[in-house]
Design a protein around this motif. Structure first.
Motif, PDB file in Angstrom:
ATOM      1  N   VAL A 154       4.391  -9.047   7.792  1.00 33.69           N
ATOM      2  CA  VAL A 154       3.135  -8.023   6.437  1.00 33.69           C
ATOM      3  C   VAL A 154       3.817  -8.631   5.253  1.00 33.69           C
ATOM      4  O   VAL A 154       2.476  -8.465   4.526  1.00 33.69           O
ATOM      5  N   GLU A 155       5.237  -8.991   4.527  1.00 35.09           N
ATOM      6  CA  GLU A 155       5.658  -8.501   3.297  1.00 35.09           C
ATOM      7  C   GLU A 155       4.465 -10.040   3.005  1.00 35.09           C
ATOM      8  O   GLU A 155       3.308 -10.226   1.903  1.00 35.09           O
ATOM      9  N   LEU A 197       1.759 -11.798   4.771  1.00 33.22           N
ATOM     10  CA  LEU A 197       0.713 -11.641   4.314  1.00 33.22           C
ATOM     11  C   LEU A 197      -0.324 -10.687   3.629  1.00 33.22           C
ATOM     12  O   LEU A 197      -1.958 -10.668   3.314  1.00 33.22           O
ATOM     13  N   SER A 198       0.466  -9.608   2.773  1.00 33.42           N
ATOM     14  CA  SER A 198       0.007  -8.470   2.013  1.00 33.42           C
ATOM     15  C   SER A 198       0.034  -9.865   0.565  1.00 33.42           C
ATOM     16  O   SER A 198      -1.030  -9.600  -0.171  1.00 33.42           O
ATOM     17  N   GLN A 199       0.244 -10.614   0.324  1.00 34.78           N
ATOM     18  CA  GLN A 199       0.200 -11.965  -0.334  1.00 34.78           C
ATOM     19  C   GLN A 199      -0.696 -13.111  -0.015  1.00 34.78           C
ATOM     20  O   GLN A 199      -1.168 -13.842  -0.770  1.00 34.78           O
ATOM     21  N   LEU A 217      -9.189  -8.723   8.110  1.00 34.28           N
ATOM     22  CA  LEU A 217      -8.134  -8.291   6.790  1.00 34.28           C
ATOM     23  C   LEU A 217      -9.235  -7.985   5.174  1.00 34.28           C
ATOM     24  O   LEU A 217      -8.880  -7.545   4.403  1.00 34.28           O
ATOM     25  N   ARG A 235      -9.551 -10.365   3.067  1.00 35.95           N
ATOM     26  CA  ARG A 235      -8.508 -10.706   1.810  1.00 35.95           C
ATOM     27  C   ARG A 235      -8.244 -12.296   2.553  1.00 35.95           C
ATOM     28  O   ARG A 235      -8.206 -12.365   2.791  1.00 35.95           O
ATOM     29  N   LEU A 270      -3.456  -4.821  11.361  1.00 37.50           N
ATOM     30  CA  LEU A 270      -2.424  -5.870  10.167  1.00 37.50           C
ATOM     31  C   LEU A 270      -2.912  -4.468   9.388  1.00 37.50           C
ATOM     32  O   LEU A 270      -2.446  -4.602   7.752  1.00 37.50           O
ATOM     33  N   ARG A 271      -4.548  -5.186   9.092  1.00 39.89           N
ATOM     34  CA  ARG A 271      -4.871  -3.712   8.374  1.00 39.89           C
ATOM     35  C   ARG A 271      -4.911  -2.521   7.588  1.00 39.89           C
ATOM     36  O   ARG A 271      -4.211  -2.922   6.167  1.00 39.89           O
ATOM     37  N   LEU A 309      -2.072  -3.037   5.759  1.00 43.31           N
ATOM     38  CA  LEU A 309      -2.405  -3.858   3.818  1.00 43.31           C
ATOM     39  C   LEU A 309      -2.518  -2.465   3.021  1.00 43.31           C
ATOM     40  O   LEU A 309      -3.092  -3.160   2.170  1.00 43.31           O
ATOM     41  N   ARG A 325      -5.826  -2.298   3.299  1.00 36.63           N
ATOM     42  CA  ARG A 325      -7.124  -2.249   3.686  1.00 36.63           C
ATOM     43  C   ARG A 325      -7.260  -1.568   4.653  1.00 36.63           C
ATOM     44  O   ARG A 325      -7.059  -2.280   6.121  1.00 36.63           O
TER      45      ARG A 325
END
Length: 216
Positions: A79-80, A82-84, A145, A147, A210-211, A214, A216
């Motif tokens: 997740v970290e 993917l957040s980037q 997502l 993004r 997932l969204r 993050l 969103r």
């Protein structure tokens, strides 16, 4: 430092050592940042016991297993990243492979256990709705997502370095790296067909699970 927390009993197995290190990683997680990626999750589910244990009412089944693919939920371990906007993998990014929601595996196992049309031992492949390359996964995640998500390809040695830095013992490191390498040219035990294809798509799963993580 991690060695001080390692069980060193004569009966300690590699699995025991790995479990102890995972527990240690969780305990120190407020103070350190690290991430790692699972591979195919649980490649097979086998229900063991006697015929009486697993026989559905009126049925004769003794035990069922499910052979699955790359889990959607593996993405939750990154997740970290993917957040980037980064999806890290050591797999061939152009090689298509089955992707599956673990909940679909549970549905397949439950349906088999409740059926009286089989007996003995049964292996049931679970291939998800479609085969995807990691390039396609990155594009799917980009859309789901909201993004941009790009691939970050790492070598086997890069995976080794990350796992060693996380404190895993050599046996666990080589086991995980070996699973990745062995899966690159893996031919499924059962070919995809109507029976092995399950409905949950990565796009819908990523949007639902997932969204929110993050923001969103």
């Amino acid at each position: 430092m991690a060695d001080l927390f390692q069980p060193a009993f004569s009966t300690t197995t590699p699995t025991d050592a790995t479990a102890a290190l995972v527990a240690l990683m969780d305990a120190v997680s407020p103070y350190y940042r690290f991430r790692w990626q699972t591979l195919c999750g649980i490649p097979r589910i086998r229900l063991e016991g006697t015929d009486r244990d697993w026989r559905p009412p009126g049925g004769t089944g003794a035990g069922a297993g499910g052979v699955c693919a790359y889990f959607f939920t593996n993405l939750l371990f990154d997740v970290e990243g993917l957040s980037q906007g980064i999806l890290t993998t050591a797999f061939d990014p152009d090689h298509p492979m089955p992707w599956v929601d673990p909940r679909d595996i549970g549905d397949v196992v439950a349906a088999r256990l409740l059926s009286d049309t089989w007996q003995g031992r049964l292996v049931q492949a679970v291939h998800g709705p479609e085969d995807l390359t990691f390039h396609q996964v990155a594009q799917t995640l980009t859309e789901a997502l909201g993004r941009p998500v790009r691939l970050d390809l790492v070598s086997d040695d890069g995976v080794r370095d990350a796992l060693r830095a996380a404190g895993l013992p050599p046996s666990a490191v080589e086991g995980i790296v070996g699973m990745t390498a062995g899966s690159r040219d893996l031919v499924p035990e059962q070919a995809r067909d109507l029976l092995t294809t399950t409905p949950t798509r990565l796009s819908g799963w990523a949007h639902a699970h997932l969204r929110p993580l993050l923001g969103r």
